[in-house]
Design a protein around this motif. Sequence first.
Motif, PDB file in Angstrom:
ATOM      1  N   SER A 619     -27.445 -28.165  16.563  1.00 26.41           N
ATOM      2  CA  SER A 619     -28.498 -28.360  17.570  1.00 26.41           C
ATOM      3  C   SER A 619     -29.550 -27.263  17.466  1.00 26.41           C
ATOM      4  O   SER A 619     -30.744 -27.510  17.659  1.00 26.41           O
ATOM      5  N   ASN A 620     -29.111 -26.023  17.103  1.00 31.91           N
ATOM      6  CA  ASN A 620     -30.097 -24.950  16.874  1.00 31.91           C
ATOM      7  C   ASN A 620     -31.008 -25.310  15.703  1.00 31.91           C
ATOM      8  O   ASN A 620     -32.233 -25.130  15.777  1.00 31.91           O
ATOM      9  N   ALA A 621     -30.403 -25.804  14.611  1.00 30.29           N
ATOM     10  CA  ALA A 621     -31.180 -26.152  13.418  1.00 30.29           C
ATOM     11  C   ALA A 621     -32.226 -27.210  13.764  1.00 30.29           C
ATOM     12  O   ALA A 621     -33.387 -27.116  13.328  1.00 30.29           O
ATOM     13  N   LEU A 622     -31.795 -28.171  14.546  1.00 28.55           N
ATOM     14  CA  LEU A 622     -32.730 -29.237  14.922  1.00 28.55           C
ATOM     15  C   LEU A 622     -33.852 -28.680  15.784  1.00 28.55           C
ATOM     16  O   LEU A 622     -35.015 -29.056  15.659  1.00 28.55           O
ATOM     17  N   LYS A 623     -33.436 -27.712  16.664  1.00 28.36           N
ATOM     18  CA  LYS A 623     -34.415 -27.168  17.606  1.00 28.36           C
ATOM     19  C   LYS A 623     -35.482 -26.327  16.884  1.00 28.36           C
ATOM     20  O   LYS A 623     -36.655 -26.365  17.223  1.00 28.36           O
ATOM     21  N   PHE A 624     -35.043 -25.562  15.856  1.00 30.47           N
ATOM     22  CA  PHE A 624     -35.970 -24.616  15.236  1.00 30.47           C
ATOM     23  C   PHE A 624     -36.557 -25.095  13.897  1.00 30.47           C
ATOM     24  O   PHE A 624     -37.088 -24.301  13.138  1.00 30.47           O
ATOM     25  N   THR A 625     -36.426 -26.434  13.617  1.00 29.37           N
ATOM     26  CA  THR A 625     -36.982 -26.963  12.372  1.00 29.37           C
ATOM     27  C   THR A 625     -38.002 -28.054  12.703  1.00 29.37           C
ATOM     28  O   THR A 625     -37.707 -28.929  13.508  1.00 29.37           O
ATOM     29  N   THR A 648     -27.681 -25.644   6.904  1.00 29.57           N
ATOM     30  CA  THR A 648     -28.880 -25.057   6.304  1.00 29.57           C
ATOM     31  C   THR A 648     -30.113 -25.849   6.752  1.00 29.57           C
ATOM     32  O   THR A 648     -30.111 -27.076   6.672  1.00 29.57           O
ATOM     33  N   ASP A 649     -31.098 -25.109   7.287  1.00 29.06           N
ATOM     34  CA  ASP A 649     -32.313 -25.814   7.712  1.00 29.06           C
ATOM     35  C   ASP A 649     -33.532 -25.260   7.001  1.00 29.06           C
ATOM     36  O   ASP A 649     -33.450 -24.241   6.308  1.00 29.06           O
ATOM     37  N   THR A 650     -34.656 -25.942   7.151  1.00 28.25           N
ATOM     38  CA  THR A 650     -35.914 -25.486   6.539  1.00 28.25           C
ATOM     39  C   THR A 650     -36.876 -25.062   7.637  1.00 28.25           C
ATOM     40  O   THR A 650     -38.086 -25.246   7.538  1.00 28.25           O
ATOM     41  N   ARG A 661     -28.809  -9.266  16.404  1.00 26.82           N
ATOM     42  CA  ARG A 661     -29.098  -9.327  17.848  1.00 26.82           C
ATOM     43  C   ARG A 661     -28.914 -10.740  18.409  1.00 26.82           C
ATOM     44  O   ARG A 661     -28.497 -10.904  19.549  1.00 26.82           O
ATOM     45  N   ILE A 662     -29.233 -11.766  17.611  1.00 29.95           N
ATOM     46  CA  ILE A 662     -29.191 -13.140  18.161  1.00 29.95           C
ATOM     47  C   ILE A 662     -27.777 -13.569  18.518  1.00 29.95           C
ATOM     48  O   ILE A 662     -27.574 -14.565  19.208  1.00 29.95           O
ATOM     49  N   PHE A 663     -26.752 -12.749  18.071  1.00 33.90           N
ATOM     50  CA  PHE A 663     -25.376 -13.109  18.420  1.00 33.90           C
ATOM     51  C   PHE A 663     -24.937 -12.465  19.744  1.00 33.90           C
ATOM     52  O   PHE A 663     -23.836 -12.666  20.203  1.00 33.90           O
ATOM     53  N   PHE A 666     -27.109 -13.888  25.799  1.00 30.09           N
ATOM     54  CA  PHE A 666     -28.439 -14.156  26.362  1.00 30.09           C
ATOM     55  C   PHE A 666     -29.579 -13.689  25.469  1.00 30.09           C
ATOM     56  O   PHE A 666     -30.703 -13.516  25.917  1.00 30.09           O
ATOM     57  N   ARG A 667     -29.298 -13.441  24.190  1.00 26.86           N
ATOM     58  CA  ARG A 667     -30.350 -12.945  23.296  1.00 26.86           C
ATOM     59  C   ARG A 667     -31.058 -14.091  22.596  1.00 26.86           C
ATOM     60  O   ARG A 667     -30.431 -15.004  22.069  1.00 26.86           O
ATOM     61  N   GLN A 668     -32.407 -13.991  22.579  1.00 27.80           N
ATOM     62  CA  GLN A 668     -33.214 -14.953  21.822  1.00 27.80           C
ATOM     63  C   GLN A 668     -34.251 -14.153  21.056  1.00 27.80           C
ATOM     64  O   GLN A 668     -34.635 -13.064  21.484  1.00 27.80           O
ATOM     65  N   VAL A 669     -34.668 -14.701  19.910  1.00 32.19           N
ATOM     66  CA  VAL A 669     -35.681 -13.954  19.152  1.00 32.19           C
ATOM     67  C   VAL A 669     -36.935 -13.803  20.013  1.00 32.19           C
ATOM     68  O   VAL A 669     -37.479 -12.724  20.168  1.00 32.19           O
ATOM     69  N   ASP A 670     -37.287 -14.873  20.620  1.00 33.08           N
ATOM     70  CA  ASP A 670     -38.443 -14.811  21.531  1.00 33.08           C
ATOM     71  C   ASP A 670     -37.909 -14.918  22.951  1.00 33.08           C
ATOM     72  O   ASP A 670     -37.490 -15.985  23.390  1.00 33.08           O
ATOM     73  N   GLY A 678     -36.642 -23.578  24.404  1.00 32.30           N
ATOM     74  CA  GLY A 678     -35.751 -23.436  25.546  1.00 32.30           C
ATOM     75  C   GLY A 678     -34.401 -22.924  25.108  1.00 32.30           C
ATOM     76  O   GLY A 678     -34.174 -22.628  23.940  1.00 32.30           O
ATOM     77  N   GLY A 679     -33.476 -22.783  26.084  1.00 32.51           N
ATOM     78  CA  GLY A 679     -32.117 -22.337  25.758  1.00 32.51           C
ATOM     79  C   GLY A 679     -31.739 -21.123  26.565  1.00 32.51           C
ATOM     80  O   GLY A 679     -32.600 -20.470  27.156  1.00 32.51           O
ATOM     81  N   THR A 680     -30.439 -20.818  26.550  1.00 35.25           N
ATOM     82  CA  THR A 680     -29.928 -19.711  27.372  1.00 35.25           C
ATOM     83  C   THR A 680     -29.717 -18.447  26.553  1.00 35.25           C
ATOM     84  O   THR A 680     -29.527 -17.365  27.087  1.00 35.25           O
ATOM     85  N   GLY A 681     -29.654 -18.577  25.252  1.00 38.46           N
ATOM     86  CA  GLY A 681     -29.312 -17.404  24.418  1.00 38.46           C
ATOM     87  C   GLY A 681     -27.823 -17.157  24.422  1.00 38.46           C
ATOM     88  O   GLY A 681     -27.369 -16.064  24.060  1.00 38.46           O
ATOM     89  N   LEU A 682     -27.040 -18.170  24.814  1.00 32.63           N
ATOM     90  CA  LEU A 682     -25.585 -17.977  24.860  1.00 32.63           C
ATOM     91  C   LEU A 682     -24.859 -18.704  23.735  1.00 32.63           C
ATOM     92  O   LEU A 682     -23.705 -18.414  23.430  1.00 32.63           O
ATOM     93  N   GLY A 683     -25.518 -19.700  23.115  1.00 32.97           N
ATOM     94  CA  GLY A 683     -24.857 -20.568  22.117  1.00 32.97           C
ATOM     95  C   GLY A 683     -24.203 -19.779  20.997  1.00 32.97           C
ATOM     96  O   GLY A 683     -23.006 -19.936  20.719  1.00 32.97           O
ATOM     97  N   LEU A 684     -24.952 -18.899  20.335  1.00 33.22           N
ATOM     98  CA  LEU A 684     -24.388 -18.158  19.194  1.00 33.22           C
ATOM     99  C   LEU A 684     -23.338 -17.151  19.659  1.00 33.22           C
ATOM    100  O   LEU A 684     -22.343 -16.917  18.965  1.00 33.22           O
ATOM    101  N   ALA A 685     -23.579 -16.533  20.853  1.00 29.35           N
ATOM    102  CA  ALA A 685     -22.596 -15.573  21.370  1.00 29.35           C
ATOM    103  C   ALA A 685     -21.248 -16.258  21.563  1.00 29.35           C
ATOM    104  O   ALA A 685     -20.199 -15.727  21.174  1.00 29.35           O
TER     105      ALA A 685
END
Length: 720
Positions: A619-625, A648-650, A661-663, A666-670, A678-685
């Motif tokens: 879902s992250n890959a879809l969100k950021f591609t 793997t995404d493009t 840091r993204i792990f 509640f951390r997000q690059v932006d 959108g998002g909570t920054g919790l998925g990767l953690a």
Amino acid sequence: MATVQPARSLSRTKVPSSSEAARLELLESYIIHHEDLARCAQLSLEWLARHAGVRRSMCVVADEGRLIGVAGRGVAAEDVALFEWPLSDAHDPLTAALSASRPTLLRPGRTGGNGGRPVPVTPMGAGQLAAIPLRGRDDDTALGLLLLRPGVEAFDHLSWLATVLGHKLEQLLGRGSLAEELRKLRHERSLLFTIINAVTDPILLTDTEGRLIVANARAEKLFAAGEEESEGRRRAVELNNMLFSAALSRSAVEGPSEARELLLVDPSEGSDLLFEVLSSTVEDPREGTGIVSVLRNITDLRRATEQIEENYQQLRALEAAARAERDRLNLIIDSVADPIIVTDSVGQTVLMNNPAEELFTVPSDPAESAERNVQANDAHFSSFISGLLVGDTAPGATRRGDIGLVNPQTSEPIPVEAIAGKVVSETGELGAVVTILHDRREALERVSLYEQLKVASDELQARVQAATAELATQNELLRRQAIELEQASRLKSQFLANMSHEFRTPLNAILGYTHMLLQGVAGELSPPVRRQLQRIDSNGRHLLTIINEILDITRIEAGKMPIQLSEFNVNEIVPEVMAELEPVVARSKLAVTPKLAPEAPPLRNDRQKVKQIVLNLLSNALKFTHQGGIEIAVQYDSGTGVVSISVTDTGIGIAPEHHERIFEDFRQVDDSPSRQYGGTGLGLAISRRLAAALGGRIALRSSLGHGSTFTLTIPVEAPQ
Ligand code: ADP
């Protein structure tokens, strides 16, 4: 035993070629030595050796009922001189030979001709023996015998000689006085041999050309060897003869009375023997000039001399070393910075080094008080060592004490520590007192510095103690704060868990009713109402996701996330995740390509959690591609037994500084309020924590603008 050796050069002397000339030569010598029976017999035997090849022979004559030896060739002269054989027994082989008309052959081990007696033992040694009677012109019984080894070639010469020698014997023995003289001569000869053999030094008589005439037993050991003796011994003897001849000819040149050294070989042991040769010339009316040489064995003497020489050299070396040591000692004493004074047994100074001189001698340009100061120093020093001078003189006794001296020039006080030791002689007498003075100014300064340092150190220690106490208090405070924080964190987690739970119940009710309304349970909906209801539904679901994530993370933190193990095929996860996100995929218009690994073995792990992680990654890959595609690949490494699923995404990619840091929670690059995604920054953690709980991990390869690859690796068998 003494051997009368053949004169070596005689054997090489040229003789007249005809036998008459040879015979004439013998008869002439008979005329020269007309009254000397032994000489004539000896010459006859030598003649036989030369002309008939008889190397060993002996001449015996009958005298007063016995046979006596008068000459010998190739046998020991002493044995010849001492040989006596009784003629009382007519059956005795030699007695019988005497009366026989022809030569008698005597064989060893056989019985004698007449009476069965063994062959006599003569200086000729064992073996066959021919006894040739020596007759006068008229006698029936022979006057003597010529004894030799049988097998002689020149028989003519032999029988001629037996005849002429017999006649000569008859002529000489006919005179009673001569027989008596012969006896006397024999006696004297044997006495002479006894005497020269008793001398332990080798003695030799040689003719002027170095030919050996007589040698005593000692000399024989060095210069004579029979044919039956070993090769080595014969060689050694030959060498000795050569060396001796050479030495004699040298002494003939340099003067015979001079003692000379001669190096010979011991024929028995092969070792070197050093002799001193003393030669003197003797004149004999009959023999002519001869040389008597006495050899004195100086091998041991030489060794002892060498030893003494060596000892002397060592002594010299030791003396030199001692001298060097003394110089070195002086150098050391002078180079020592501390004053050193050596005093004798009555306290007089005998030696002092330069620093001591500065204290105890008046300088060349003295200050006014210098002389007084030196006297004062002297007095202090004398009173210090006086105790040692009168006290017991035990070696090694020392005295230690402080003396107050002054610098003679400046009058500056110099406190010194003095250490004095006694030097006691072997007899226990006091030889000297050595005193070393040590300037204590520096030491005293050091003591005062040390005191200051100690005060400073104590102060520092007190401060450190105070600081440590302060630190302990702070630590205690921190510990309490940590406990409080932990409690607060636990309360926060508890609160979040409770709140999430509390939120979920009414939210599920809201979603349930919205769903029912959308299904038309309450009647047909107008399009605007349906659209608004759909918004409620979509926002509600979003809220539910957030709440679920918060609940998950609090559960994991509280350790309340149980692992449900089951066996499953990892390849099945991929299509399931794709199906679940099908609407999002459709909306994104991106191609999602699965790549499976049919060879991967079944996993034994928590299937639901593996799926949750992959779902989050996709879902992250879809969100950021925004364009390109996404690939989900399953891989199995049979070497490590690890299965991996990578997404793997493009997409937009992640800069390296954000990879870790993204792990975090509640951390997000932006994370700006105006952020685009959108998002909570919790998925990767959550995903990373879950992966760790399953025994695996998540790795990231990405760079900004070039897409990302998230890889989950998990073991085939979950850890227990
Ligand atoms: P969320 O997606 O809810 O913000 P995550 O923990 O899943 O939280 O992700 C944290 C951050 O990591 C995201 O906000 C995003 O900045 C970055 N990120 C995650 N996956 C990708 C990806 N495939 N491409 C680019 N950035 C990503």
